[in-house]
Design an enzyme around this catalytic site. Structure first.
Site, PDB file in Angstrom:
ATOM      1  N   ARG A 105       0.840  -1.189   0.000  1.00  0.00           N
ATOM      2  CA  ARG A 105       0.000   0.000   0.000  1.00  0.00           C
ATOM      3  C   ARG A 105       0.888   1.256   0.000  1.00  0.00           C
ATOM      4  O   ARG A 105       1.966   1.261   0.634  1.00  0.00           O
ATOM      5  CB  ARG A 105      -0.857  -0.037   1.264  1.00  0.00           C
ATOM      6  N   THR A 382      -9.899   0.294  -9.510  1.00  0.00           N
ATOM      7  CA  THR A 382      -8.797  -0.463  -8.942  1.00  0.00           C
ATOM      8  C   THR A 382      -8.763  -1.663  -9.859  1.00  0.00           C
ATOM      9  O   THR A 382      -9.593  -1.774 -10.752  1.00  0.00           O
ATOM     10  CB  THR A 382      -9.186  -0.814  -7.479  1.00  0.00           C
ATOM     11  N   ASP A 424      -7.836   8.361   0.170  1.00  0.00           N
ATOM     12  CA  ASP A 424      -8.398   7.264   0.970  1.00  0.00           C
ATOM     13  C   ASP A 424      -8.224   7.504   2.477  1.00  0.00           C
ATOM     14  O   ASP A 424      -8.721   6.731   3.296  1.00  0.00           O
ATOM     15  CB  ASP A 424      -7.774   5.920   0.584  1.00  0.00           C
ATOM     16  N   GLY A 474     -13.470  -1.488  -6.961  1.00  0.00           N
ATOM     17  CA  GLY A 474     -14.756  -0.903  -6.557  1.00  0.00           C
ATOM     18  C   GLY A 474     -14.732  -0.115  -5.268  1.00  0.00           C
ATOM     19  O   GLY A 474     -15.795   0.201  -4.740  1.00  0.00           O
ATOM     20  N   GLY A 475     -13.540   0.211  -4.725  1.00  0.00           N
ATOM     21  CA  GLY A 475     -13.522   0.966  -3.472  1.00  0.00           C
ATOM     22  C   GLY A 475     -14.290   0.220  -2.397  1.00  0.00           C
ATOM     23  O   GLY A 475     -14.114  -0.993  -2.222  1.00  0.00           O
TER      24      GLY A 475
HETATM   25  N1  GLY Z   1      -8.383   3.034  -3.391  1.00  0.00           N
HETATM   26  C1  GLY Z   1      -9.313   2.013  -3.174  1.00  0.00           C
HETATM   27  C2  GLY Z   1      -8.985   1.152  -2.023  1.00  0.00           C
HETATM   28  O1  GLY Z   1      -7.856   1.105  -1.604  1.00  0.00           O
HETATM   29  O2  GLY Z   1      -9.836   0.507  -1.482  1.00  0.00           O
END
Ligand code: GLY
Length: 571
Positions: A105, A382, A424, A474-475
């Protein structure tokens, strides 16, 4: 099997023997054992999936193939495939029958702070949050892919990165899917001179479908990585170009931020559902924790008699979603900065208490649900792909730039888009973010911290062996898309094609709306409304899974056809 045959047979769903030279299926679709070695890649784009298969054919394992596919998607699927973003790779290793999670990440630059995106009036400046150099977290993808390769792959970096270099250098024909992805973001991409130069022709028009699309600067960046490994990106000329671009545009990413980027291997989060074992992504993703929490809640109900996508089933599922997302809003963040009570949230006794809050025929208003029962919806863009090899290894990988094409800003001379993953974080804790997800101080901006994610590469084990691997973009929708896909397979015994295709719902506590895909019957919707749900007909797709099932010696792949361009590649 010839490439042509694989293209014809496996456009949407592929089935191959897990081991063997030639897939030999009789008419009952039974696996005949005298077959040799096979593997599968289910992903969002054909060329990159086929590159993964070529790597498997060369003798590579699933990690080699996943890394090759990851680098290739940065070229062929620029809306989400990336060098400038980050993600999570869940790996099942046949050797030792164990799983690990590679967390790559993005990290907030050291100089980032809580109020980074607030204006003078204390309000969130969405343009700065989404579409500026401040939007970018320190990229993790290159470090993460190389970490996975060095620790679990079997081929050298130069072998797995070479196909991506060739695609960038020589070009590939623009597909309908690529053209429509660029067209959808055209006006925003045109605002950045470097993105304009990369994604459009010299006269400013889009590259026609079928014409070669070359990315020489991206090829240069990939060659720097081929030559110097991780340092080829995080130190030296590529890093210099990133830092120069940041300094010229009030961005925060420094040389030290890049050199100091850390990949973290984490223990996956684990749960069970009626004898199946679930292995999924831990914090700083919220995904695995809440999938297991919702499965625990649903495990106490008899789903079969209700029937798939019946009003009774969808009501209980939506109520479970509300409870889980309420907890998400309060407790989830980077575990290196905040205590995340994963054990409590995934505890079956806690789920049993939550279950008592669900009324059988009446929706509980979200406002009446308090996080924890006394104990942010992100971008939809994503990408996910899943790989299985002949050795029994499985990889489930989700990575992203956050929005489609990230911040839509490219770093001059690198061919690389910047992520906007800083969005985020909770730009203003407690206040709904632009996607109406509420998050707490646990996800406030801090230097070096990882923003809360919903990315959820997930595996389901049966009798101790990998049975289903999946994931989705899809977040915040990722979590409910993956949940429904695996419930469809586990509780309703659907094959993976049906499990992936079945219409989905999504509720995230706030806003108090039940989003329903087309395909849920009007009768069912009316019954849900009568129970008090505000049913919203969504024309957007709720996720896009890429799944592989390993069953009875066979591999079954399904690319979710909600969006164009997906592919199940096999050999
Ligand atoms: N940017 C989307 C996620 O990390 O869930």
């Amino acid at each position: 099997m010839t490439l042509l045959r694989s293209l014809c047979l496996f456009l949407i769903v592929g089935v191959v023997p897990a081991q063997g030279q030639e897939p030999i299926l009789n008419f009952e679709n039974r696996f005949l054992p005298e077959v040799a070695q096979h593997g599968m890649v289910a992903g969002p784009e054909r060329l990159a999936a086929e590159i993964g298969i070529d790597i498997l054919r060369q003798g590579g394992n699933a990690v080699d193939a996943a890394v090759a596919t990851g680098f290739a998607l940065a070229v062929t699927y620029p809306r989400a495939g990336n060098l400038g973003g980050g993600g999570f790779m869940l790996i099942h290793l046949a050797d030792g029958n164990r799983q690990t999670l590679v967390d790559y990440r993005e990290m907030a630059p050291a100089r980032a702070h809580r109020d980074l995106f607030l204006d003078e009036a204390g309000e969130v400046d969405r343009n700065r949050e989404f579409f500026s150099h401040l939007s970018a977290g320190v990229p993790g993808s290159v470090a993460g892919l190389i970490h996975a390769l060095e620790n679990y792959g079997s081929l050298p970096l130069k072998t797995v990165i070479q196909p991506a270099i060739e695609l960038a250098e020589k070009g590939f024909p623009v597909s309908f899917a690529l053209d429509s992805e660029i067209a959808a973001r055209e006006s925003r991409l045109r605002k950045d001179p470097e993105a304009l130069r990369i994604f459009f022709q010299k006269d400013g028009s889009r590259h026609p479908v079928g014409e070669l699309f070359r990315q020489p600067d991206l090829a240069w960046t990939l060659k720097q990585i081929r030559k110097r490994g991780r340092d080829g990106f995080y130190r030296g000329p590529v890093a210099e170009r990133i830092v120069t671009n940041m300094e010229a545009n009030d961005g925060l990413i420094s040389r030290d931020d890049l050199a100091g980027y850390r990949v973290i291997e984490r223990e996956p989060v684990r749960g069970s559902y009626h004898g199946y074992d679930i292995v999924a992504t831990p914090p700083p993703s919220s995904g695995g924790t809440h999938i297991i929490q919702m499965l625990n809640i649903m495990e106490g109900f008899e789903l079969e008699p209700w029937g798939h996508n019946s009003a009774a089933y969808l009501h209980h599922l939506a109520e479970a979603m509300k409870l889980a997302y309420a907890d998400r809003s309060r407790y989830l963040g980077d575990p290196d900065f905040t205590d995340v009570p994963v054990a409590e949230l995934t505890d079956k006794a806690y789920a049993a208490r939550l279950r008592t809050l669900i009324k059988p025929d009446q929706a509980t208003p979200s406002a009446a649900i308090k996080p924890g029962a006394e104990l942010g919806y992100e971008s939809s863009d994503t990408t996910h792909y899943t790989v299985a090899d002949r050795f029994g290894n499985v990889v489930s990988n989700t990575y992203t730039l956050n929005f489609s094409f990230g911040s839509h800003i490219a770093v001059p001379g690198t061919g690389m888009l910047l992520n906007n993953e800083m969005a985020d974080f909770a730009a203003k804790p407690g206040v709904p973010n632009a996607f109406r997800l509420i998050e707490s101080e646990a996800n406030r901006i801090e230097g070096g911290k990882r923003p809360l994610s919903s990315m959820t590469p997930t595996m389901v084990f049966r009798d101790g062996k990998p049975w289903l691997a999946t994931g989705s973009p899809g977040g915040s929708i990722i979590i409910t898309a993956v949940l429904q896909t695996i419930l469809n397979a586990m509780a309703f015994e659907m094959n993976i094609a049906s499990a992936a295709a079945a219409p989905r719902i999504h509720h995230q506590w706030m806003p108090d709306q039940l989003r329903v895909e087309r395909g849920v019957s009007p009768d069912t919707r009316r019954l849900l409304e009568a129970m008090g749900h505000e049913v919203v007909d969504t024309r957007r797709t709720l996720g896009r899974t890429q799944s592989i099932v390993l069953d009875g010696g066979l591999l079954y792949g399904a690319t979710d056809s909600r969006r164009p361009g997906g592919w199940v590649a096999v050999y």
